[in-house]
Design a protein around this motif. Structure first.
Motif, PDB file in Angstrom:
ATOM      1  N   ASN A  56     -10.586   1.459 -16.796  1.00  0.00           N
ATOM      2  CA  ASN A  56      -9.737   1.475 -15.608  1.00  0.00           C
ATOM      3  C   ASN A  56     -10.342   2.265 -14.458  1.00  0.00           C
ATOM      4  O   ASN A  56      -9.654   2.628 -13.518  1.00  0.00           O
ATOM      5  N   VAL A  57     -11.626   2.560 -14.518  1.00  0.00           N
ATOM      6  CA  VAL A  57     -12.277   3.297 -13.448  1.00  0.00           C
ATOM      7  C   VAL A  57     -12.991   2.334 -12.513  1.00  0.00           C
ATOM      8  O   VAL A  57     -13.910   1.642 -12.922  1.00  0.00           O
ATOM      9  N   PRO A  58     -12.562   2.237 -11.257  1.00  0.00           N
ATOM     10  CA  PRO A  58     -13.253   1.356 -10.325  1.00  0.00           C
ATOM     11  C   PRO A  58     -14.714   1.771 -10.168  1.00  0.00           C
ATOM     12  O   PRO A  58     -15.038   2.944 -10.201  1.00  0.00           O
ATOM     13  N   GLU A  59     -15.605   0.810  -9.987  1.00  0.00           N
ATOM     14  CA  GLU A  59     -17.022   1.097  -9.869  1.00  0.00           C
ATOM     15  C   GLU A  59     -17.341   1.815  -8.558  1.00  0.00           C
ATOM     16  O   GLU A  59     -18.235   2.629  -8.484  1.00  0.00           O
ATOM     17  N   LYS A  60     -16.619   1.462  -7.491  1.00  0.00           N
ATOM     18  CA  LYS A  60     -16.834   2.103  -6.204  1.00  0.00           C
ATOM     19  C   LYS A  60     -15.483   2.512  -5.633  1.00  0.00           C
ATOM     20  O   LYS A  60     -14.448   2.082  -6.088  1.00  0.00           O
ATOM     21  N   TRP A  61     -15.539   3.351  -4.597  1.00  0.00           N
ATOM     22  CA  TRP A  61     -14.307   3.877  -4.046  1.00  0.00           C
ATOM     23  C   TRP A  61     -14.198   3.561  -2.568  1.00  0.00           C
ATOM     24  O   TRP A  61     -15.175   3.330  -1.876  1.00  0.00           O
ATOM     25  N   ASN A  62     -12.963   3.612  -2.103  1.00  0.00           N
ATOM     26  CA  ASN A  62     -12.643   3.310  -0.719  1.00  0.00           C
ATOM     27  C   ASN A  62     -11.518   4.253  -0.330  1.00  0.00           C
ATOM     28  O   ASN A  62     -10.760   4.682  -1.194  1.00  0.00           O
ATOM     29  N   PRO A  63     -11.381   4.632   0.945  1.00  0.00           N
ATOM     30  CA  PRO A  63     -10.244   5.476   1.320  1.00  0.00           C
ATOM     31  C   PRO A  63      -8.922   4.897   0.814  1.00  0.00           C
ATOM     32  O   PRO A  63      -8.022   5.638   0.436  1.00  0.00           O
ATOM     33  N   VAL A  64      -8.806   3.564   0.840  1.00  0.00           N
ATOM     34  CA  VAL A  64      -7.652   2.896   0.234  1.00  0.00           C
ATOM     35  C   VAL A  64      -8.150   2.173  -1.010  1.00  0.00           C
ATOM     36  O   VAL A  64      -8.856   1.170  -0.920  1.00  0.00           O
ATOM     37  N   ALA A  65      -7.805   2.708  -2.168  1.00  0.00           N
ATOM     38  CA  ALA A  65      -8.295   2.143  -3.434  1.00  0.00           C
ATOM     39  C   ALA A  65      -7.598   0.836  -3.782  1.00  0.00           C
ATOM     40  O   ALA A  65      -8.171  -0.013  -4.477  1.00  0.00           O
ATOM     41  N   GLY A  66      -6.358   0.665  -3.314  1.00  0.00           N
ATOM     42  CA  GLY A  66      -5.642  -0.565  -3.619  1.00  0.00           C
ATOM     43  C   GLY A  66      -4.237  -0.566  -3.054  1.00  0.00           C
ATOM     44  O   GLY A  66      -3.713   0.469  -2.627  1.00  0.00           O
ATOM     45  N   ILE A  67      -3.632  -1.738  -3.063  1.00  0.00           N
ATOM     46  CA  ILE A  67      -2.277  -1.930  -2.540  1.00  0.00           C
ATOM     47  C   ILE A  67      -1.500  -2.796  -3.520  1.00  0.00           C
ATOM     48  O   ILE A  67      -1.995  -3.847  -3.944  1.00  0.00           O
ATOM     49  N   VAL A  68      -0.311  -2.356  -3.903  1.00  0.00           N
ATOM     50  CA  VAL A  68       0.552  -3.124  -4.800  1.00  0.00           C
ATOM     51  C   VAL A  68       1.977  -3.006  -4.272  1.00  0.00           C
ATOM     52  O   VAL A  68       2.629  -1.971  -4.428  1.00  0.00           O
ATOM     53  N   ILE A  69       2.462  -4.074  -3.636  1.00  0.00           N
ATOM     54  CA  ILE A  69       3.770  -4.029  -2.971  1.00  0.00           C
ATOM     55  C   ILE A  69       4.595  -5.252  -3.350  1.00  0.00           C
ATOM     56  O   ILE A  69       4.155  -6.391  -3.167  1.00  0.00           O
ATOM     57  N   ALA A  70       5.789  -5.014  -3.883  1.00  0.00           N
ATOM     58  CA  ALA A  70       6.739  -6.097  -4.134  1.00  0.00           C
ATOM     59  C   ALA A  70       7.444  -6.424  -2.826  1.00  0.00           C
ATOM     60  O   ALA A  70       8.058  -5.556  -2.206  1.00  0.00           O
ATOM     61  N   LEU A  71       7.329  -7.675  -2.397  1.00  0.00           N
ATOM     62  CA  LEU A  71       7.829  -8.088  -1.081  1.00  0.00           C
ATOM     63  C   LEU A  71       9.327  -8.369  -1.101  1.00  0.00           C
ATOM     64  O   LEU A  71       9.903  -8.658  -2.151  1.00  0.00           O
ATOM     65  N   LEU A  85      15.369 -14.884 -12.463  1.00  0.00           N
ATOM     66  CA  LEU A  85      16.672 -14.464 -12.975  1.00  0.00           C
ATOM     67  C   LEU A  85      16.828 -12.946 -12.936  1.00  0.00           C
ATOM     68  O   LEU A  85      17.935 -12.423 -12.972  1.00  0.00           O
ATOM     69  N   VAL A  86      15.700 -12.252 -12.856  1.00  0.00           N
ATOM     70  CA  VAL A  86      15.715 -10.797 -12.710  1.00  0.00           C
ATOM     71  C   VAL A  86      15.848 -10.438 -11.232  1.00  0.00           C
ATOM     72  O   VAL A  86      16.633  -9.581 -10.840  1.00  0.00           O
ATOM     73  N   SER A  87      15.060 -11.108 -10.391  1.00  0.00           N
ATOM     74  CA  SER A  87      15.148 -10.915  -8.945  1.00  0.00           C
ATOM     75  C   SER A  87      14.584 -12.139  -8.240  1.00  0.00           C
ATOM     76  O   SER A  87      13.482 -12.592  -8.569  1.00  0.00           O
ATOM     77  N   LEU A  88      15.321 -12.660  -7.276  1.00  0.00           N
ATOM     78  CA  LEU A  88      14.817 -13.779  -6.497  1.00  0.00           C
ATOM     79  C   LEU A  88      13.695 -13.341  -5.560  1.00  0.00           C
ATOM     80  O   LEU A  88      12.880 -14.155  -5.134  1.00  0.00           O
ATOM     81  N   GLU A  89      13.660 -12.062  -5.231  1.00  0.00           N
ATOM     82  CA  GLU A  89      12.544 -11.510  -4.450  1.00  0.00           C
ATOM     83  C   GLU A  89      11.485 -11.086  -5.459  1.00  0.00           C
ATOM     84  O   GLU A  89      11.347  -9.912  -5.801  1.00  0.00           O
ATOM     85  N   ASN A  90      10.707 -12.042  -5.943  1.00  0.00           N
ATOM     86  CA  ASN A  90       9.855 -11.793  -7.111  1.00  0.00           C
ATOM     87  C   ASN A  90       8.364 -11.970  -6.839  1.00  0.00           C
ATOM     88  O   ASN A  90       7.594 -12.268  -7.744  1.00  0.00           O
ATOM     89  N   VAL A  91       7.944 -11.781  -5.583  1.00  0.00           N
ATOM     90  CA  VAL A  91       6.527 -11.934  -5.233  1.00  0.00           C
ATOM     91  C   VAL A  91       5.897 -10.559  -5.021  1.00  0.00           C
ATOM     92  O   VAL A  91       6.452  -9.698  -4.336  1.00  0.00           O
ATOM     93  N   LEU A  92       4.721 -10.387  -5.619  1.00  0.00           N
ATOM     94  CA  LEU A  92       3.970  -9.136  -5.514  1.00  0.00           C
ATOM     95  C   LEU A  92       2.700  -9.379  -4.701  1.00  0.00           C
ATOM     96  O   LEU A  92       1.944 -10.312  -4.971  1.00  0.00           O
ATOM     97  N   LEU A  93       2.487  -8.540  -3.700  1.00  0.00           N
ATOM     98  CA  LEU A  93       1.263  -8.581  -2.900  1.00  0.00           C
ATOM     99  C   LEU A  93       0.333  -7.490  -3.410  1.00  0.00           C
ATOM    100  O   LEU A  93       0.709  -6.316  -3.467  1.00  0.00           O
ATOM    101  N   THR A  94      -0.879  -7.876  -3.805  1.00  0.00           N
ATOM    102  CA  THR A  94      -1.855  -6.893  -4.258  1.00  0.00           C
ATOM    103  C   THR A  94      -3.132  -7.041  -3.436  1.00  0.00           C
ATOM    104  O   THR A  94      -3.425  -8.118  -2.910  1.00  0.00           O
ATOM    105  N   ALA A  95      -3.880  -5.965  -3.327  1.00  0.00           N
ATOM    106  CA  ALA A  95      -5.148  -6.016  -2.599  1.00  0.00           C
ATOM    107  C   ALA A  95      -6.067  -4.910  -3.084  1.00  0.00           C
ATOM    108  O   ALA A  95      -5.627  -3.774  -3.320  1.00  0.00           O
ATOM    109  N   LEU A  96      -7.342  -5.249  -3.256  1.00  0.00           N
ATOM    110  CA  LEU A  96      -8.386  -4.290  -3.598  1.00  0.00           C
ATOM    111  C   LEU A  96      -9.507  -4.401  -2.566  1.00  0.00           C
ATOM    112  O   LEU A  96      -9.722  -5.466  -1.993  1.00  0.00           O
TER     113      LEU A  96
END
Length: 443
Positions: A281-296, A421-432
């Protein structure tokens, strides 16, 4: 747009005992009562902090683009509506309207998910949190020496579970951003020596991350997270991360702390502590923003000024007017999903009986109610047709966000992270960042 009382645009002074925040749009000061000795109300308290910069994440305002008066969808003629839908379908050609399922879980929530005391609402929230956490881990974003910024944090439950999952990972910070006062917060209960929680009461629109002391001094890579980040708040958060924060490192030609220690001989030991010897789980390289995980969530609350996908829309021959109607029509994706009065009554009773459940603002429970009649078109479109059009509107708006992230050097993706059935707002936006291994981007 708003300014503090010190702004040259603010005429006079606020009334005695009232908030000193000048709301430019309304041409007056905020009328909220402030506590003794305070200058700003709770919502505008961030204006007194060093990390507050007026409208830094707001995007440019072009008032010539949006007519002063736009009629509601229900007032459009059939011809006007058909023209809009035709534009929508043409703009959506080639987009993959069926997203991949990334419904996951995480062992950190195993006991909570199986607690027999859970109500229906609590279980649904836990399932969503477990899947978001599972996706964060799948993207190799769980680890030591980083800062998790939870936007629209509410009670702070998502950060809570990230902290539980990290166990004894070293040097982990959590910044919880929420513009309103929140009851039953869980972040104050954390006392682990290796993780620090900080809550900022500020609108994302005005948040400058690189002025927060821990990020300015430690230069930890940031992971932006959020559960049901409502409408325009997603765009504000994206701009906050990839323009305000990440760009500041490029301007100063600085590297985040995690990158500087990459060759340190103790690094393997640090990761061993965090992942019990497993370094996958260790990214090979780094960035000021390592990633984004947002449920829309709540595309109908998006705003053209704040939207990060303007370039994308303009390239399709679309502008502020089309965006306005598409974001309104996005609520059709859940049209017809109303609870009966009996179901609503039972649901209310359950929440009253269980005051300690995980109920939050976006407790749709599979019956999201966003369509209130003003934009209904009985006789013109069937419920099923409206749902399909609503989904296309959501997809198009999200595709603008995808292109924005791609242009900023990220590999983004959209996926379903929970069952409807858990949530109709069920889309996740991810970015690396592009140099990290990442899932396929949406076409």
């Amino acid at each position: 747009m708003a300014t503090s009382a010190t702004s040259p645009h603010a005429p006079g002074f606020p009334a005695e005992g009232r908030c000193g925040y000048y709301v430019e749009k309304k041409k007056r000061f905020c009328r909220m009562v402030v506590a003794a000795g305070k200058r700003f109300c709770g919502e505008h308290a961030g204006a007194a902090e060093d990390f507050y910069i007026q409208d830094i994440n707001a995007g440019l305002r072009d008032e010539t683009e949006i007519p002063e008066q736009l009629v509601p969808i229900s007032s459009l003629s059939e011809e006007q509506l058909e023209k809009l839908i035709k534009k929508l379908r043409k703009a959506s050609e080639g987009l993959n309207s069926t997203l991949k399922d990334h419904i996951m879980s995480h062992p950190a929530l195993h006991d909570a998910l199986n607690d027999p005391k859970n109500g229906d609402s609590a279980t649904k929230h836990l399932k969503q949190q477990a899947s978001i956490l599972g996706n964060i881990e799948n993207l190799k974003l769980l680890g030591p020496r980083r800062c998790f910024v939870e936007f629209g944090a509410g009670k702070g439950k998502l950060s809570h579970w990230v902290d539980i999952a990290l166990k004894d990972a070293e040097k982990v910070h959590f910044i919880l951003v929420e513009k309103v006062t929140t009851r039953f917060k869980v972040d104050g209960k954390h006392r682990k020596k290796n993780s620090v929680f900080e809550r900022l009461q500020i609108d994302i629109q005005h948040l400058c991350l690189n002025k927060i002391p821990v990020l300015r001094e430690e230069k930890l890579p940031v992971v932006g997270i959020g559960k049901h980040l409502c409408g325009m708040a997603t765009d504000l958060a994206l701009r906050c991360l990839v323009e305000t924060y990440a760009a500041s490192f490029e301007e100063r030609n600085e590297e985040p702390l995690a990158k500087r220690i990459k060759n340190d001989k103790t690094e393997k030991e640090i990761y061993t502590l965090a992942k019990e010897g497993n370094e996958k789980n260790v990214p090979e390289k780094w960035n000021p923003v390592a990633g984004i995980v947002i449920a829309l969530c709540c595309h109908h609350r998006c705003d053209w000024r704040h939207y990060v996908g303007k370039e994308y829309f303009r390239a399709l021959g679309l502008g502020a007017v089309e965006f306005h109607y598409f974001q309104r029509m996005s609520s059709w994706a859940t049209c017809g999903m109303r609870k009966t009065s009996l179901e609503t009554s039972n649901s209310t009773t359950k929440r009253q009986d269980n005051q300690n459940d995980d109920s939050e603002e976006h407790d749709d429970g599979g019956y999201r109610i966003t369509d209130d009649g003003a934009d209904c078109l009985p006789g013109l479109l069937s419920v099923e047709e409206k749902k399909k059009i609503g989904h296309l509107c959501k997809l198009l708006i999200d595709q603008g966000r995808i292109q924005y992230l791609q242009q900023k050097g990220f590999s983004p993706a959209l996926q379903y992270y929970t069952d409807p059935l858990v949530s109709l707002e069920n889309v996740l936006l991810t970015a690396l960042p592009n140099h990290s291994s990442s899932p396929e981007t949406t076409a």
